[in-house]
Motif scaffolding. Structure first.
Motif, short mmCIF file in Angstrom:
data_model
loop_
_atom_site.label_atom_id
_atom_site.label_comp_id
_atom_site.label_asym_id
_atom_site.label_seq_id
_atom_site.Cartn_x
_atom_site.Cartn_y
_atom_site.Cartn_z
N UNK A 58 0.82 3.29 -6.91
CA UNK A 58 0.53 4.50 -6.13
C UNK A 58 1.65 5.53 -6.29
N UNK A 59 1.25 6.81 -6.33
CA UNK A 59 2.22 7.92 -6.32
C UNK A 59 2.02 8.63 -5.00
N UNK A 75 -3.06 7.45 -8.39
CA UNK A 75 -2.74 6.09 -8.78
C UNK A 75 -2.64 6.06 -10.30
N UNK A 76 -1.56 5.43 -10.76
CA UNK A 76 -1.43 5.22 -12.20
C UNK A 76 -1.76 3.76 -12.44
N UNK A 129 6.70 1.73 0.00
CA UNK A 129 7.59 0.58 -0.12
C UNK A 129 7.00 -0.46 -1.07
N UNK A 130 5.68 -0.68 -0.98
CA UNK A 130 5.01 -1.65 -1.86
C UNK A 130 3.96 -0.86 -2.64
N UNK A 131 4.38 -0.18 -3.70
CA UNK A 131 3.44 0.74 -4.34
C UNK A 131 2.57 0.07 -5.41
N UNK A 132 2.85 -1.22 -5.73
CA UNK A 132 2.13 -1.84 -6.84
C UNK A 132 1.22 -2.96 -6.34
#
Ligand code: ADP
Length: 909
Positions: free
Chosen positions: A644-645, A655-656, A618-621
């Protein structure tokens, strides 16, 4: 006398035509006349029988008894006159061997006597024969009954017993019954009996060939077997006697008596007796065997019908049908006979009329019936498929309609399944973009012989368009080499999978995936290739587009000035672009496998991984500024954005990240902070002078007092010690202030450390409290023993507190300038909950104009006169607190401004 008896007489070596001896007239010239003297001496013989008598050696006187067998000698004891009036039965020695049985009487003849005798041998033989025949018939009856009544299981045993009985009765050493073997090609011993001591001529089931058939010409009579070579296989070298048993078809069995001469052993039995005996044994036996065979055949037939789900049927009077039991059972019929109507009722309506019509045709014209129908055994049961066949037997009124029914549900179901599968496959092929093809192997080349219907919609070609080498013409010119290579590989390896372009009728190229398999014959020679073409044009083009787009993105990433990378949750790099590699002083290819954490301090790494752990789908950044120790550089600050992936379960896969070097900005900030700090120090100079002046004044006073005492000469050691101690204390106090100023003036450390915020309050007060008091500002401190830690730089927090207190002091002093009675104060307090600690700095300086509240944190915003205010104090303070992860806020309290420093508590391991 029957012809059989005549024949039998021949068999028994009897002279034919022997007259019977009853009621013969006393005719001279017939029989035997014996002339006797009064003493019974034979004077001479007369009559024809005399030639048959044994010739006695010539002696002077011969007595009648010399001609007689001993027991007859007793009959004629005494003299002839004693024998008068009696019938004399006398047995004479004969030339042939067997005694001659003569009956007669004496009568006086001159001086002597005439004994007139007639041959009664035949008469006696007849009697014996009649007796023997009677006994034989009785025996035959017994045997027949025994064999007829016994069960099949006991048949062999009972037959053995009966053979033994016959053997004993007729003194036959070897006795056997031969019947035709199963294939009716020859005779075989069915059972035999050998008397003790007799030669073992036969064994059970022994084949005898067809030798016995040579006796058959004389059947149905009993036959003496001559020892011919062809019969030696039956009787060996011994004499034998074979009695046939005939039924309607001819000879069905032989009673074999070996090592036996019937003429000697059973002279009284006629041919009829032997035939009757053979019949008594063979007839019930064969009947029983036939019945058993018939029963077995019936059972086999029943089993076969039940196994095959088949059975016969027969229609009677066009109204009723009878079914085999197995058929009735499998159809769930209560009886084997039912009306035609009921039978038709079981037939599925779709097949009923056809069956009825074919049955009618069979009945009317004898047209053979053959039909597959569905039958319903009972209401809920599944339909069964039956093949019904029927034919008319006989003609005219005696015509019968018979047939059979065979359960073919299995075959029908399989046919239906196969048809359904076939239809599905056809559908699938028709609706799929695949083309199925067959190529026949002809002298090293593969010629198309079949294409599925999907060829036309796909390429617009037909089989004819692709025959005779035309297929290659349709292959894209650039891919023809691939096509030829495909054929070579297919013939060599038996299977191939390749892709090439084929042009359709409009000239458009289609990418085809060609999967083919070579089929070989038993000798391993190629027969044909079966394969399919799958149109993969879209997929191929899409893949090319993806490749092109990937290439563009790759260039973008490669050429980007930003650092771009992908790494695993354990911080191992998967990919990194050139800028990142440049910072890390290696080639981009060397980056995969390198751990990002190796450039971080333990604390940085812990903070970094902790931040990653908070990423969710939900909060990947998350963005943060990270501090690294790069090779060849002391410190670098990167602003780092992670994305995050996650997999489907929400687990972090990789993680990108995009990063930018913020070191320069950071340095400027540090310098700014430092400048601001110096400015603060400058601002504090007055207060600090006061702070140092205070102990100096105390020291001066002490020194003046000491000097005064010295002048008076009134110096006690205690007094002196006291004054010196006071001076020392003041020196220490001044030194502390100076020390702290020096520490405060230093640059902040690079890395944040945990510390107790109360330390910063203490430090601030050590610098400011005296000065404030000197200005008449009351310091209201709320005692606190908070045992909490925050992460950051203690000197920077001190700087923030100094800024706030100096600002408060300025506001208070300017207010007092207007109002001399004003009582200024500054209150400092601290409180915490489980997450944050809050430090409050409040004054009663009247607060900040509401309109200015939003702007006071802006850099260079000041309300102070030029040269006094820099407008940087609050802005720098805001930055410091934010850098520590906290927040600096202000609101107006009851009497003045109320600043709040809110800091997150450090998690200390
Ligand atoms: P400077 O002190 O150099 O003006 P600051 O950034 O420290 O710069 O302060 C900005 C302005 O905020 C001050 O000029 C003042 O007008 C206002 N201010 C700060 N603290 C207070 C306070 N305690 N009471 C009233 N005004 C304040």
């Amino acid at each position: 006398m029957s012809p059989g008896d005549t024949l039998f007489g021949r068999l028994l070596n009897r002279p034919p035509g022997t007259p019977e001896a009853t009621n013969l007239p006393l005719v001279p010239g017939v029989g035997l006349q014996v002339y006797l003297d009064s003493e019974g001496h034979v004077e001479h013989l007369g009559g024809p029988v005399r030639h048959a008598l044994l010739r006695l050696t010539a002696r002077s006187v011969t007595h009648l008894t010399d001609y007689l067998l001993p027991h007859s000698g007793l009959v004629v004891e005494g003299r002839p006159q004693d024998w008068q009036g009696q019938t004399l039965d006398l047995d004479f020695f004969s030339q042939a061997g067997p005694p001659l049985h003569l009956r007669g009487w004496v009568q006086p003849q001159g001086d002597g006597w005439l004994l007139h005798l007639l041959d009664i041998g035949d008469l006696l033989g007849e009697r014996r024969q009649a007796r023997s025949r009677e006994q034989c018939q009785w025996l035959a009856g017994q045997i027949r009954e025994q064999l007829r009544l016994c069960s099949f299981t006991r048949l062999a045993q009972v037959l053995g017993e009966q053979l033994q009985r016959v053997s004993q009765y007729l003194h036959i050493p070897c006795l056997a019954l031969a019947v035709l073997d199963d294939q009716e090609q020859g005779w075989q011993i069915h059972q035999h009996y050998c008397a003790p001591g007799a030669p073992q001529l036969w064994s059970p089931a022994q084949g005898l060939g067809t030798a016995l058939d040579s006796l058959n010409s004389a059947a149905p009579q009993a036959l003496q077997a001559s020892v011919q070579p062809r019969l030696s296989s039956v009787f060996g070298p011994n004499p034998g006697f074979a009695v046939p048993y005939c039924d309607a078809q001819g000879v069905a069995a032989w009673l074999l008596c070996a090592d036996y001469d019937a003429g000697q052993q059973a002279p009284d039995l006629g041919d009829r007796d032997w035939l009757a005996l053979a019949t008594a044994i063979a007839a019930p036996l064969l009947e029983s065997l036939r019945e058993h065979r018939h029963q077995q055949q019936l059972e086999r037939l029943e089993a076969l019908q039940a196994l095959l789900g088949t059975g016969w049927w027969e229609v009677f009077d066009s109204a009723e049908v009878q079914l085999a039991r197995s058929l009735a059972d499998s159809l769930g019929l209560p009886a084997t006979r039912l009306s035609l109507q009921d039978w038709f009722a079981r037939v599925h309506p779709a097949d009923r009329d056809e069956l009825r019509s074919q049955l009618q045709a069979l009945q009317d014209e004898g047209t053979p019936l053959e039909l597959c129908v569905r039958l319903q055994p009972c209401e809920q049961a599944q339909l069964l498929w039956y093949r019904v066949q029927g034919q008319a037997l006989g003609i005219g009124a005696g015509r019968r309609l018979v047939g059979f029914m065979l359960d073919i549900s299995d075959i029908k179901n399989q046919q239906q399944q196969a048809a359904a599968a076939h239809a599905r496959l056809d559908n699938l092929i028709a609706s799929s973009p695949a083309v199925i093809y067959v190529q026949r192997y002809v002298e090293g080349a593969l010629q198309p012989t079949f294409f599925s219907a999907s060829l036309q919609p796909l390429l617009g070609w037909s089989l004819a368009d692709c025959s005779d080498g035309a297929l290659v013409e349709h292959v894209h010119p650039d891919d023809r080499a691939v096509y030829f290579q495909r054929t070579r590989q297919l013939l060599r390896e038996g299977t191939v999978s390749t892709r090439y372009r084929v042009l359709d009728r409009q000239g458009h190229a289609h990418w085809l995936l060609d999967e083919a398999k070579l089929l070989r014959d038993d000798l391993g020679l190629p027969v044909e290739a079966v394969g399919l073409w799958l149109d993969i044009t879209e997929a191929t083009l899409a893949a090319e587009q993806v490749r092109a787009s990937e290439e563009r993105y790759r260039i973008l990433v490669e050429d980007s000035p930003a650092m771009i990378c992908r790494y695993r949750p354990d911080l191992t790099l998967i990919f990194g672009n050139r800028p990142l590699a440049t910072y890390l002083e290696c080639a981009p290819e060397q980056l995969p496998g390198v751990n990002l954490g190796s450039w971080m301090s333990d604390e940085q790494r812990a903070a970094f991984t902790q931040r990653l752990a908070q990423l969710t789908p939900q909060v990947p950044v998350s963005t943060a500024e990270v501090n690294l120790r790069l090779p060849g550089r002391e410190h670098a600050w990167w602003v780092w954005s992670d994305r995050g992936v996650f997999d489907e379960q929400g687990r972090l896969l990789e993680v990108q990240a995009v990063g930018r070097d913020n070191t320069e900005v950071r340095r400027s900030q540090q310098q700014l902070t430092q400048s601001a700090k110096m400015a603060t120090l400058g601002e504090m100079a007055t207060g600090l002078a006061h702070e140092i002046n205070q102990p100096l004044n105390v020291m001066r006073m002490a020194i003046v007092n000491v000097l005064k005492r010295l002048g008076n000469g009134d110096v006690q050691v205690d007094y002196l010690t006291d004054k010196l101690n006071r001076i020392d204390a003041q020196v220490q106090r001044a030194a502390r202030v100076v020390d702290h100023m020096r520490v405060f003036g230093r640059r902040s450390e690079i890395e944040q450390h945990p510390f107790n915020p109360l330390e910063a309050i203490d430090g601030t007060l050590s610098l400011l409290s005296e000065g404030l008091r000197g200005k008449g500002v009351e310091l209201r401190l709320k005692e606190s023993d908070l045992q909490v830690q925050v992460r950051g730089y203690v000197d920077q927090l001190e700087q923030v507190l100094i800024n706030l207190m100096v600002n408060a002091r300025d506001a208070l002093l300017s207010k007092r300038e207007a109002d001399r009675d004003f009582q200024p104060w500054i209150a400092v307090s601290a409180e915490s909950d489980e997450h944050v600690v809050r430090l409050w700095v409040e004054d009663n300086g009247g607060g900040i104009d509401q309109r200015l509240l939003e702007r006071i944190f802006e850099p260079f915003f000041t309300t102070k006169p030029v040269g006094v205010g820099t407008g940087l104090g609050l802005s720098v303070s805001y930055g410091i607190v934010e850098n520590m992860g906290g927040r600096l806020s202000v609101r107006n309290g009851d009497e003045g401004a109320r600043f709040c420093i809110e800091l997150p508590l450090a998690v200390v391991d």
